[in-house]
Design a protein around this motif. Structure first.
Motif, PDB file in Angstrom:
ATOM      1  N   HIS A 105       8.279  11.696 -15.863  1.00 52.07           N
ATOM      2  CA  HIS A 105       8.399  12.573 -14.696  1.00 52.07           C
ATOM      3  C   HIS A 105       8.565  11.706 -13.445  1.00 52.07           C
ATOM      4  CE1 HIS A 105       7.995  15.944 -12.074  1.00 52.07           C
ATOM      5  NE2 HIS A 105       6.906  15.458 -11.494  1.00 52.07           N
ATOM      6  N   GLN A 106       9.405  12.158 -12.524  1.00 50.90           N
ATOM      7  CA  GLN A 106       9.687  11.381 -11.323  1.00 50.90           C
ATOM      8  C   GLN A 106       9.217  12.098 -10.067  1.00 50.90           C
ATOM      9  OE1 GLN A 106      13.982  10.749 -11.733  1.00 50.90           O
ATOM     10  NE2 GLN A 106      13.578   8.638 -12.386  1.00 50.90           N
ATOM     11  N   ARG A 144       0.847  -1.191   0.000  1.00 48.33           N
ATOM     12  CA  ARG A 144       0.000   0.000   0.000  1.00 48.33           C
ATOM     13  C   ARG A 144       0.880   1.237   0.000  1.00 48.33           C
ATOM     14  NH1 ARG A 144      -2.523   2.453   5.071  1.00 48.33           N
ATOM     15  NH2 ARG A 144      -1.684   4.193   3.861  1.00 48.33           N
ATOM     16  N   LEU A 145       0.277   2.340  -0.396  1.00 46.44           N
ATOM     17  CA  LEU A 145       0.984   3.626  -0.385  1.00 46.44           C
ATOM     18  C   LEU A 145       0.990   4.184   1.032  1.00 46.44           C
ATOM     19  CD1 LEU A 145       2.250   5.900  -2.232  1.00 46.44           C
ATOM     20  CD2 LEU A 145      -0.030   6.950  -2.168  1.00 46.44           C
ATOM     21  N   VAL A 146       2.124   4.740   1.449  1.00 43.16           N
ATOM     22  CA  VAL A 146       2.204   5.431   2.730  1.00 43.16           C
ATOM     23  C   VAL A 146       2.106   6.941   2.503  1.00 43.16           C
ATOM     24  CG1 VAL A 146       3.651   5.915   4.745  1.00 43.16           C
ATOM     25  CG2 VAL A 146       3.534   3.589   3.814  1.00 43.16           C
ATOM     26  N   GLU A 147       2.889   7.462   1.547  1.00 43.65           N
ATOM     27  CA  GLU A 147       2.866   8.898   1.301  1.00 43.65           C
ATOM     28  C   GLU A 147       3.545   9.221  -0.026  1.00 43.65           C
ATOM     29  OE1 GLU A 147       3.949  13.017   3.772  1.00 43.65           O
ATOM     30  OE2 GLU A 147       4.893  11.109   4.326  1.00 43.65           O
ATOM     31  N   VAL A 148       3.069  10.275  -0.670  1.00 38.75           N
ATOM     32  CA  VAL A 148       3.770  10.876  -1.798  1.00 38.75           C
ATOM     33  C   VAL A 148       4.444  12.131  -1.255  1.00 38.75           C
ATOM     34  CG1 VAL A 148       3.577  11.945  -4.062  1.00 38.75           C
ATOM     35  CG2 VAL A 148       2.155   9.966  -3.489  1.00 38.75           C
ATOM     36  N   ILE A 149       5.756  12.268  -1.477  1.00 38.01           N
ATOM     37  CA  ILE A 149       6.520  13.332  -0.840  1.00 38.01           C
ATOM     38  C   ILE A 149       6.626  14.592  -1.705  1.00 38.01           C
ATOM     39  CG2 ILE A 149       8.714  13.948   0.244  1.00 38.01           C
ATOM     40  CD1 ILE A 149       7.270  11.705   1.674  1.00 38.01           C
ATOM     41  N   ARG A 150       7.163  14.434  -2.939  1.00 37.62           N
ATOM     42  CA  ARG A 150       7.505  15.635  -3.714  1.00 37.62           C
ATOM     43  C   ARG A 150       7.746  15.277  -5.169  1.00 37.62           C
ATOM     44  NH1 ARG A 150      13.562  16.099  -4.168  1.00 37.62           N
ATOM     45  NH2 ARG A 150      14.388  14.160  -3.304  1.00 37.62           N
ATOM     46  N   ASN A 151       7.767  16.297  -5.986  1.00 33.11           N
ATOM     47  CA  ASN A 151       8.306  16.186  -7.336  1.00 33.11           C
ATOM     48  C   ASN A 151       9.826  16.192  -7.209  1.00 33.11           C
ATOM     49  OD1 ASN A 151       5.875  16.819  -9.340  1.00 33.11           O
ATOM     50  ND2 ASN A 151       5.684  18.237  -7.617  1.00 33.11           N
ATOM     51  N   ILE A 152      10.501  15.305  -7.905  1.00 38.42           N
ATOM     52  CA  ILE A 152      11.963  15.311  -7.868  1.00 38.42           C
ATOM     53  C   ILE A 152      12.462  16.624  -8.479  1.00 38.42           C
ATOM     54  CG2 ILE A 152      14.070  14.203  -8.707  1.00 38.42           C
ATOM     55  CD1 ILE A 152      12.593  12.668  -6.487  1.00 38.42           C
ATOM     56  N   GLY A 204      11.512  19.501  -7.474  1.00 36.96           N
ATOM     57  CA  GLY A 204      10.443  20.501  -7.490  1.00 36.96           C
ATOM     58  C   GLY A 204       9.694  20.601  -6.184  1.00 36.96           C
ATOM     59  N   ASN A 205       8.439  21.038  -6.269  1.00 34.95           N
ATOM     60  CA  ASN A 205       7.636  21.315  -5.081  1.00 34.95           C
ATOM     61  C   ASN A 205       7.106  20.049  -4.409  1.00 34.95           C
ATOM     62  OD1 ASN A 205       5.934  21.561  -7.684  1.00 34.95           O
ATOM     63  ND2 ASN A 205       4.415  21.066  -6.112  1.00 34.95           N
ATOM     64  N   VAL A 206       6.639  20.228  -3.175  1.00 34.14           N
ATOM     65  CA  VAL A 206       6.047  19.119  -2.440  1.00 34.14           C
ATOM     66  C   VAL A 206       4.699  18.747  -3.055  1.00 34.14           C
ATOM     67  CG1 VAL A 206       7.185  19.776  -0.291  1.00 34.14           C
ATOM     68  CG2 VAL A 206       4.882  20.636  -0.773  1.00 34.14           C
ATOM     69  N   ILE A 207       4.249  17.530  -2.768  1.00 33.82           N
ATOM     70  CA  ILE A 207       2.949  17.048  -3.240  1.00 33.82           C
ATOM     71  C   ILE A 207       2.115  16.717  -2.004  1.00 33.82           C
ATOM     72  CG2 ILE A 207       1.746  15.302  -4.604  1.00 33.82           C
ATOM     73  CD1 ILE A 207       4.331  14.902  -6.195  1.00 33.82           C
ATOM     74  N   ILE A 261       4.926  18.951 -15.190  1.00 38.66           N
ATOM     75  CA  ILE A 261       5.961  18.306 -14.377  1.00 38.66           C
ATOM     76  C   ILE A 261       5.961  18.903 -12.966  1.00 38.66           C
ATOM     77  CG2 ILE A 261       7.439  17.687 -16.319  1.00 38.66           C
ATOM     78  CD1 ILE A 261       9.177  20.124 -15.611  1.00 38.66           C
ATOM     79  N   SER A 262       4.868  19.562 -12.625  1.00 40.36           N
ATOM     80  CA  SER A 262       4.723  20.121 -11.284  1.00 40.36           C
ATOM     81  C   SER A 262       3.422  19.612 -10.669  1.00 40.36           C
ATOM     82  CB  SER A 262       4.736  21.658 -11.333  1.00 40.36           C
ATOM     83  OG  SER A 262       4.697  22.194 -10.022  1.00 40.36           O
ATOM     84  N   ILE A 263       3.464  18.385 -10.154  1.00 43.56           N
ATOM     85  CA  ILE A 263       2.284  17.776  -9.546  1.00 43.56           C
ATOM     86  C   ILE A 263       1.976  18.477  -8.224  1.00 43.56           C
ATOM     87  CG2 ILE A 263       1.248  15.607  -8.777  1.00 43.56           C
ATOM     88  CD1 ILE A 263       2.125  15.706 -11.740  1.00 43.56           C
ATOM     89  N   GLU A 264       0.713  18.732  -7.959  1.00 42.19           N
ATOM     90  CA  GLU A 264       0.314  19.436  -6.741  1.00 42.19           C
ATOM     91  C   GLU A 264      -0.241  18.501  -5.665  1.00 42.19           C
ATOM     92  OE1 GLU A 264      -2.388  22.581  -7.672  1.00 42.19           O
ATOM     93  OE2 GLU A 264      -1.220  23.249  -9.413  1.00 42.19           O
ATOM     94  N   HIS A 265      -1.108  17.560  -6.067  1.00 41.82           N
ATOM     95  CA  HIS A 265      -1.812  16.734  -5.082  1.00 41.82           C
ATOM     96  C   HIS A 265      -1.809  15.255  -5.498  1.00 41.82           C
ATOM     97  CE1 HIS A 265      -3.291  20.426  -3.350  1.00 41.82           C
ATOM     98  NE2 HIS A 265      -3.921  20.757  -4.477  1.00 41.82           N
ATOM     99  N   TYR A 266      -2.035  14.417  -4.509  1.00 46.08           N
ATOM    100  CA  TYR A 266      -2.297  13.007  -4.790  1.00 46.08           C
ATOM    101  C   TYR A 266      -3.542  12.570  -4.043  1.00 46.08           C
ATOM    102  CZ  TYR A 266      -0.328  11.444  -0.251  1.00 46.08           C
ATOM    103  OH  TYR A 266      -0.081  11.219   1.089  1.00 46.08           O
TER     104      TYR A 266
END
Length: 223
Positions: free
Chosen positions: A136-137, A72-80, A82-85, A107-112
């Motif tokens: 994109h990573q 399972r997913l625990v957390e999405v941290i950030r764009n490599i 770039g900004n946090v997600i 290439i600037s993801i904001e939310h998950y």
């Protein structure tokens, strides 16, 4: 890095159940119980076994699939680079951005968005675009279950194995209580052993900080 040896855990369980020679509870049976304990701990506490890694996004898709070894997913941290997600509730995004699954790729993801009922899938907003010629990573943390520990019977008996437990040492007491609950459940015809099994299973739950059903102990088939 863990330092607690698996054979030390098994030996301690044998001392508590007064079966140091493995007559009633064979060593390989206790090793099976050890591996079951690890699986159960990760089920109740996904943070007990996590991987922090760089994830290649599926381009132009809001839907993303976790790696094959993920539980399972625990957390999405950030764009490599770039900004946090940040996490956002699906209903909020649906209400404010009803077309978010068709958002312009960036290439600037904001939310998950993540739903534990679908544990191996998560969604990104806006949709990820290629970063040049590459995907994109982003940095993610996910839970995984360690592979079963394999130790031959002789190495358990003589204590020669140097294999350590696959999760943090702080879980060693919880592992022992799970194994004791499982061991004593082998003879539930005895009121004393039934009580011991229930008590150690409760101690196990307390150590993990989770509430367990009193009848939820997984009994071995034919025990």
């Amino acid at each position: 890095m863990t330092t607690t040896l698996v054979v030390k855990v098994i030996k301690r369980v044998q001392r508590i159940i007064n079966d140091k020679t493995g007559i009633i509870w064979p060593e390989l049976e206790l090793l099976e119980d050890f591996n079951d304990a690890i699986k159960d701990i990760v089920l109740h506490r996904p943070d007990a076994s996590t991987i922090n890694t760089v994830f290649d996004c599926t381009t132009s898709s809001s839907k993303q699939i976790l790696p094959s070894d993920a539980l399972r997913l625990v957390e999405v941290i950030r764009n490599i680079g770039g900004n946090v997600i940040t996490s956002i509730d699906r209903s909020t995004l649906n209400a404010t951005r009803p077309n978010w699954h068709q958002s312009d790729p960036t290439i600037s993801i904001e939310h998950y968005v993540y739903d534990e009922r679908d544990p191996k899938t998560f969604y990104l907003y806006p949709r990820p675009a290629n970063n040049g010629e590459d995907a994109h990573q982003i940095e993610i943390v996910y839970s995984t279950c360690p592979a079963d520990i394999e130790i031959d019977e002789a190495s358990i008996k003589n204590g020669s194995s140097a294999i350590t437990i696959p999760i943090d040492d702080t879980y060693s007491n919880a592992i022992i209580d799970f194994m004791l609950a499982r061991a004593y459940s082998k003879d539930l015809g005895s009121a004393a052993n039934a009580n011991r099994s229930a008590r150690h299973y409760q101690l196990y739950g307390n150590a993990l900080g989770v509430k367990l059903q009193s009848d939820a102990m997984m009994m071995k088939e034919g025990a």
